[in-house]
Design a protein around this motif. Sequence first.
Motif: not given
Length: 311
Positions: A285, A237, A58, A293, A61, A289, A240-241
């Motif tokens: 973005n 997890t 986090y 997330m 992020i 996230y 998203p990346h």
Amino acid sequence: MNNEMNVTYIFLDGYVEVNKYKYAYFLIMLSAFILIICSNLSIVYLIWVNKNLHEPMYVFIAALLVNCVLYSTTTYPKLLIDFLSEEQRITYPACLLQFYLFYFVGPAEFFLLAVMSYDRYVSICKPLLYPTLMTNTTITVFLVFSWFMPAFHASIPLIMLSSTKVKLCNFNIKGMFCNNAIYTLLCTMPRSLAIYGVFAILDIVILPILFILFSYTKILIISYRSCKEVRRKAAETCLPHLLVLFSLTLLSVYDICIVRVDSQFSKTARLFMTLQIVLYHPLFNPFIYGFKMKEIYKHLKQLFRQVRVVQ
């Protein structure tokens, strides 16, 4: 005039009917800028105030979203001024500064995504070593490295372009801000600058992407061999990346190629694609996230409830 009182002006020729629609352009882009700042910093705030989000993933992020805000501030203020101006122009030194900031902050996202992929790799593939490897010192080193490397690489072409040996034969950029289209201003492209450009792309774009793909490939292999819970954690997890990486890579390919295929795009098409760089990705973005997330989404819903109660 291109030169007033020994100040060289560069004219930005990427706007379409700006005088006719300048107030509409201004309001749309001002709204987008405010939305980008609020959406990104809202998630950063949630990570800051909630102790259960004080984990390396986090923190990275939050750094990525702060980077998005910095990225937007390199272009939006000048865009908003230009929409209300009679002439869309910028001094050459200011153009160089914008060029430097654009290629300092933009590529930093690749490095941040790379350290995030390493964090996920250690968390999923070497969970017992995670507390030992991902310490506060490690996080700090990774963050400093992520911003130092692109800052260093962006400074080299800045120094070269600032040299008195560099001569300008063109004073019009077919764009709305000073990205690598600045090279079209030069009478001749210095060989050293061209060579360094290839090296910089390799170091700040290609290598981080390869590292990210290698890390997620290892995660995929380990997850496939593990239980359902590990596969669920990896998908939750890592996806998203990967979505952010895909989006950033597409925009980077466009930014790198636009000068080389200059004549193949109409002015309207160029405007549309430029807006994708400054509008789409900084909003993409926080959306990814914020809603993908699980832990961030939970705190985001609580924040929305608190806002409704206050109203």
